[in-house]
Write an enzyme that holds these catalytic residues in place. Structure first.
Site, PDB file in Angstrom:
ATOM      1  N   LYS A  88      95.478  22.239  51.822  1.00 39.61           N
ATOM      2  CA  LYS A  88      94.978  23.609  51.738  1.00 39.61           C
ATOM      3  C   LYS A  88      95.968  24.470  50.959  1.00 39.61           C
ATOM      4  O   LYS A  88      97.182  24.376  51.167  1.00 39.61           O
ATOM      5  CB  LYS A  88      94.787  24.155  53.155  1.00 39.61           C
ATOM      6  CG  LYS A  88      94.240  25.565  53.233  1.00 39.61           C
ATOM      7  CD  LYS A  88      94.130  26.010  54.683  1.00 39.61           C
ATOM      8  CE  LYS A  88      93.581  27.414  54.820  1.00 39.61           C
ATOM      9  NZ  LYS A  88      93.487  27.834  56.223  1.00 39.61           N
ATOM     10  N   SER A 163      88.920  29.049  57.450  1.00 44.68           N
ATOM     11  CA  SER A 163      89.449  29.199  56.118  1.00 44.68           C
ATOM     12  C   SER A 163      89.797  27.877  55.429  1.00 44.68           C
ATOM     13  O   SER A 163      90.131  27.880  54.234  1.00 44.68           O
ATOM     14  CB  SER A 163      90.711  30.075  56.189  1.00 44.68           C
ATOM     15  OG  SER A 163      91.696  29.512  57.038  1.00 44.68           O
ATOM     16  N   SER A 187      89.807  27.808  61.934  1.00 50.11           N
ATOM     17  CA  SER A 187      89.853  27.430  60.530  1.00 50.11           C
ATOM     18  C   SER A 187      90.033  25.971  60.169  1.00 50.11           C
ATOM     19  O   SER A 187      89.904  25.618  59.003  1.00 50.11           O
ATOM     20  CB  SER A 187      90.927  28.254  59.822  1.00 50.11           C
ATOM     21  OG  SER A 187      90.667  29.622  59.933  1.00 50.11           O
TER      22      SER A 187
END
Length: 473
Positions: A88, A163, A187
């Site tokens: 990420k 996210s 997330s």
């Protein structure tokens, strides 16, 4: 797959990370072949999904050649040796852009790896790509002004969540076998459930947060492994956990295990869906009930529960998180407000909470921790939904769930309590909806008892009808 045999039904890019590591170790497939297979998959499907923000193709191929040489020389090999992984873009990567989904960080190149990234590399993993995220990792949909919107591989008109939505979409679509995401309210678990993969938010402090942005909220934020199987998530967690001497919350010894005294094969499990987190899509509630029945059939003591002490954990968590992140983002964005995505602009426009409101939120969090401490004296595991609904349309501000209209924030109803309390929670791929969208279930355990969740999760992984079908891309 558990026997490290290359399944001809699945191409290399859909093999588990554990399987690939074993095959590379046995010289049945080379690391270069594995990396190239994933690069080919990225070229084929990423234009539709937009999960990749930075591709490290040349470096990954060079690392693969070095990995193959190490195998040939009989070197000591790590558990991820020669296997590519994704990251990420909130986590720092030395010499590789880490843009955090924001124009304010466009082109930013860190000089050191985040602890989690360094640990995957030390285990032999090969960094392949950085994945998309919302600005500052602060939204439940993956979209920003730097690298755009990510689509769900099961239905391109739906979001993969946020996210860590770029991470979940990449793994679900076969662009990466395993990756590193992060979770402040939903997330890793929510995106995993939306895309049919697995993810673990471990006990707060189990995995160092060092090298992740924003650091100011690390009391609730968690770095965690994401993969298509619970077994691979367990491997990732085994690599990531333990102190790094930098993160002051990451102090638990690697070997700490709160579940060591469990009677093997017989756990006390409470389960709940709409009674605690309603409204919940009936198909998701049915999946939770199905998982409860399966656990009972496996010999566990399973019963429905309610959580009357739950209160408003999302409201408290948002007060605390925004109370800390808003001043930071306001200072960062001063004079550049026009470069912010809508989510960043919303953060900047958010007034600081009053001192009284902040203290009340802290008190709610402490009360909830105490309540769950009592709950886990009576039960070993709590079984719940992950998201109250399946993957939502892009940009949806209101949703209809079981006939009731709810705001988009309702997606965090069943996940946010466990960031506020720091309890470990595992998202397990389980079933399909009537719209052919994945449904995940969530297992929550007592602090430091990730081992029990991973053991149960492996028993439930895809057992509710989420078969081995892959997204039609």
């Amino acid at each position: 797959m558990t026997d490290a045999t290359l399944s001809r039904a699945d191409p290399i890019h859909y093999q588990d990370a554990t399987t690939l590591a074993a095959l590379i170790r046995k010289k049945e497939v080379s690391s270069r072949e594995v990396v190239q297979a994933h690069l080919d998959r990225i070229a084929a499907v990423n234009p539709k999904i937009n999960a990749v923000v930075t591709l490290m193709a040349e470096d990954a191929l060079r690392a693969a050649d070095a990995a193959d040489k190490a195998v040939a020389q009989g070197a000591v090999l790590g558990p991820l040796h020669g296997v590519p992984f994704s990251i990420k873009d909130a986590l720092d990567t030395a010499g590789v852009p880490t843009q955090r989904g924001s124009k304010l960080f466009a082109g930013r190149i860190p000089t050191a790896d985040a602890t989690a990234v360094a640990r995957f590399k030390a285990a032999g993993g090969i960094a392949l790509m950085k994945s998309n995220l919302p600005e500052f990792s602060a939204w439940t949909e993956t979209d920003n002004l730097v690298t755009g919107r990510t689509n769900n591989p099961w239905n391109l008109d739906r979001t993969p969540g946020g996210s860590s939505g770029g991470e979940s979409a990449a793994i679900a679509a076969g662009m990466s076998p395993i990756g590193i995401g992060s979770d402040v309210a939903i997330s890793v678990r929510g995106p995993a459930a939306f895309t049919g993969i697995a993810a673990l938010k471990a006990t707060q402090g189990r995995v160092p947060f060092t090298g992740h942005y924003p650091a100011v909220t690390k009391r609730w934020w968690h770095v965690g492994a994401m993969a298509r199987s619970v077994g691979d998530v367990a491997l990732g967690y085994s690599i990531l956990k333990g102190p790094d001497g930098i993160d002051g919350y990451a102090v638990h010894p690697r070997e700490a295990d709160a579940g060591a005294d469990h009677i093997p094969g017989r756990l006390r499990i409470g389960w709940v869906a709409e009674a605690a987190f309603g409204p919940v899509d009936p198909e998701i509630a049915a999946a939770v009930a199905s998982a409860a029945a399966r656990l009972a059939d496996l010999g566990h003591d399973v019963e429905p529960v309610d959580l009357p002490f739950l209160g408003n954990p999302l409201g408290a968590l948002m007060t605390l998180v925004f109370g800390e992140i808003v001043p930071t983002i306001k200072a960062l964005a001063a004079g550049r407000e026009g470069d912010l995505h809508a989510i960043g602009a919303g953060i900047v426009a958010t007034p600081d909470p009053t001192f009284a409101a902040y203290l009340e939120a802290e008190a709610q969090g402490e009360a909830l921790r105490s309540a769950f401490a009592g709950f886990f004296e009576r039960y070993d595991v709590l079984l719940t939904p992950v998201n109250p609904m399946t993957a939502t349309p892009h940009g949806a501000q209101e949703l209809v769930v079981d006939g009731k209209t709810v705001p988009w924030t309702h997606v965090m109803a069943a996940t946010s309590p466990f960031n506020l309390t720091g309890l470990p929670a595992l998202s397990v791929p389980y079933a399909f909806s009537s719209e052919h969208l994945p449904i995940g279930i969530q297992l929550v355990g007592k602090w430091l008892d990730e081992a029990t969740l991973l053991r149960l999760g492996a028993m439930l992984d895809r057992k509710g009808g989420l078969d081995e079908r892959r997204p039609a891309l």
